[in-house]
Structures are given as structure tokens and as C-alpha cells.
Scaffold this motif. Structure first.
Motif, PDB file in Angstrom:
ATOM      1  N   ASP A   1       0.108   8.341   7.271  1.00 20.65           N
ATOM      2  CA  ASP A   1       0.974   7.191   7.527  1.00 20.65           C
ATOM      3  C   ASP A   1       2.405   7.644   7.771  1.00 20.65           C
ATOM      4  N   TRP A   2       2.880   8.562   6.924  1.00 19.34           N
ATOM      5  CA  TRP A   2       4.251   9.057   7.078  1.00 19.34           C
ATOM      6  C   TRP A   2       4.426   9.769   8.409  1.00 19.34           C
ATOM      7  N   LYS A   3       3.445  10.578   8.795  1.00 20.42           N
ATOM      8  CA  LYS A   3       3.533  11.277  10.080  1.00 20.42           C
ATOM      9  C   LYS A   3       3.604  10.289  11.234  1.00 20.42           C
ATOM     10  N   ALA A   4       2.792   9.223  11.159  1.00 18.58           N
ATOM     11  CA  ALA A   4       2.797   8.217  12.223  1.00 18.58           C
ATOM     12  C   ALA A   4       4.152   7.511  12.294  1.00 18.58           C
ATOM     13  N   LEU A   5       4.715   7.171  11.126  1.00 13.84           N
ATOM     14  CA  LEU A   5       6.015   6.505  11.104  1.00 13.84           C
ATOM     15  C   LEU A   5       7.106   7.417  11.645  1.00 13.84           C
TER      16      LEU A   5
ATOM     17  N   MET B   1       1.877   4.828   1.079  1.00 16.42           N
ATOM     18  CA  MET B   1       1.679   5.510   2.356  1.00 16.42           C
ATOM     19  C   MET B   1       1.110   6.901   2.141  1.00 16.42           C
ATOM     20  N   SER B   2       0.119   7.236   2.942  1.00 14.27           N
ATOM     21  CA  SER B   2      -0.478   8.569   2.905  1.00 14.27           C
ATOM     22  C   SER B   2       0.350   9.514   3.779  1.00 14.27           C
ATOM     23  N   ASN B   3       0.014  10.811   3.745  1.00 13.33           N
ATOM     24  CA  ASN B   3       0.693  11.775   4.618  1.00 13.33           C
ATOM     25  C   ASN B   3       0.516  11.399   6.086  1.00 13.33           C
TER      26      ASN B   3
ATOM     27  N   LYS C   1       0.825  -1.201   0.000  1.00 13.55           N
ATOM     28  CA  LYS C   1       0.000   0.000   0.000  1.00 13.55           C
ATOM     29  C   LYS C   1       0.862   1.254   0.000  1.00 13.55           C
TER      30      LYS C   1
END
Length: 266
Positions: free
Chosen positions: A8-12, A4-6, A2
Motif C-alpha cells: 500500500d505504501w509503495k502504491a501511495l 497500510m501494508s508495504n 485499515k
């Protein structure tokens, strides 16, 4: 997989920059890094339980700080590469150039020749204070006007472990520079000047760019648009600006400080 959305990136990024060795820990992961204003230390017991211990009285509403350099002193380069921000003072900048790399190949102990050690030759304990922190070019920046050129391990050891007053730093740095051979200080100045001369933008250019970029980002944010790339670009410019200011400060410090002038050569 999948894309990654913005979000998702912030969470990572939040996990990578905030997690302890055992993962995200409530409350602990909100504590900020500041090597100049540390007021807590981290303890981990044999079972892996973590405790944050106050080093001084902390008033209600006062920020809580610790160091992110848990594995030992990290340079400001390491802090930016790992956590994505330019740390406040004190900052520790290090780099190499072709001349220094060649010197390291021919003389692996060259950095030990930086210091004259004053009258400490007869005292082994004093001599241990003059171990170079690194063989690279390095400057420890305490404030916009105060810095230690080519610091020793002893001088850097406070970062992440304790707090010093500006008066203490001034005294320690003056003593350090009086034992730093002028030929090594001059080599550091030459390297700093060479880097600054070869960069496409000046300090003044970057200050204008940051102001304009922040203004555009604030406007976009107020309109409900979030641009992670623009925010990251500003952080990158802030980082290179801080490095340039450190390089300029090297020359300013060298012009006013007194170094050891003897016959020892590079």
C-alpha cells in the motif's frame, strides 16, 4: 481505518511521486527528472490533454528526461522532500542560519547588495540579470568541482528549461563571481563551514555508512526480504552526503575564484 501494508505504501508513494496534476498518465509517469539532461517539455492544451514534446533528436533506447519542477525552479531540498531522491547535477541547495534570519528582519532587501553589477548600471536590462534567486544562503552545484555561489535568478533560470555545456557554465559562473561581492561570498563560506563543523558525521563517515548499508540491503534482498525502512535510510544518508559535499565545495570554490572586492558591507 485499515493499517497500510508495504505494498500500500509503495502504491501511495508511486502515485505521489509519479502523478501529473491530473493523476497518473500512462508512459508520462515513467519519465525521469534530470535538470541537466532535459530533452522534452510538457504541453497541456485548453482541454487538459497532455503532450510530451521532444526538444532534440532522441535515439532509440535513449532515456527521456523532463523536470519535476513544473511550478518553477525547485531546490534539491524540495526535490528530496517531495519525490524522495537526491537529484543528479545540477543541484540547487539553499538554507538559512540565525545570522541571515536576523539580517532579513532588519533589511528585507539585503540580498540585492550581493552584486556589484560591473559596468551594467547604465543598462536596465543588464541590471535585471542581477536579481538574487533567493534571500537565503544558496549554491548552484553544476559538477563535483564547479559551483556558483549565491546565484541570480538569471543564472538559475536554465534549470528545468534548457541545457548548457560545461564550457558555457564555466564562463557564466566566472562572470557571476566577478560581480559577487567578496563580503557576501565570505559570509556564505562561514555558514557552510559552521554547518559542517556542527554535524555528527563527516563526508568520509557517510561514504562508509552508505557502502555498508547498501551491502546489507543487497544481501537481504537476495534472500527475499524487502526492508523499506532500510532503503529509505540509505536515501536519507545519500541526501545529507550530497549536501555536505556542496558545503565543502563552497569553500573550495571561494579559495580559487575572484570576487568583487569593494567597500560595500553586509
Amino acid at each position: 481505518g485499515k493499517e497500510m501494508s508495504n505494498l500500500d505504501w509503495k502504491a501511495l508513494i508511486m502515485y505521489l511521486t509519479r502523478a501529473a496534476d491530473i493523476g497518473l498518465v500512462p508512459a508520462y509517469d515513467l519519465i525521469n527528472h534530470h535538470n541537466g539532461r532535459i530533452n522534452t517539455r510538457l504541453e497541456v492544451d485548453d482541454e487538459g490533454a497532455m503532450s510530451v514534446i521532444a526538444l532534440t533528436d532522441i535515439s532509440a533506447g535513449e532515456p527521456i528526461f523532463l523536470t519535476y519542477a513544473r511550478g518553477g525552479t525547485k531546490s534539491s531540498v524540495d526535490i528530496f522532500n517531495t519525490y524522495g531522491f537526491t537529484e543528479d547535477y545540477p543541484q540547487l541547495w539553499e538554507w538559512s542560519d540565525n545570522e541571515l534570519k536576523q539580517l532579513s528582519r532588519t533589511n528585507g532587501n539585503h540580498a540585492y547588495g550581493r552584486y556589484g553589477m560591473g559596468n551594467s548600471d547604465a543598462n536596465r536590462r543588464d541590471r535585471l540579470r542581477f536579481i538574487p534567486n533567493t534571500e537565503h544562503h544558496e549554491v548552484l552545484v553544476i559538477s563535483p568541482t564547479l559551483a556558483a555561489l549565491l546565484p541570480t535568478k538569471a543564472l538559475v533560470a536554465t534549470l528545468g528549461n534548457a541545457r548548457r555545456s560545461m564550457a558555457d557554465w564555466e564562463k557564466l559562473i566566472a562572470t557571476h563571481h566577478s560581480n559577487l561581492r567578496i563580503v557576501h561570498a565570505s559570509a556564505l563560506v562561514d555558514s557552510a563551514k559552521g554547518i559542517l563543523a556542527g554535524l555528527p558525521t563527516t563526508i568520509e563517515d557517510d561514504e562508509v555508512i552508505i557502502r555498508e548499508d547498501k551491502r546489507r540491503l543487497e544481501k537481504a534482498t537476495n534472500l527475499g526480504r524487502v526492508d523499506v525502512d532500510d532503503a529509505d535510510a540509505i536515501k536519507a544518508i545519500e541526501y545529507r552526503l550530497a549536501f555536505k559535499k556542496a558545503l565543502r565545495l563552497i569553500t573550495e570554490v571561494a579559495e580559487r575564484e575572484t570576487f568583487l572586492n569593494d567597500s560595500d558591507e553586509l
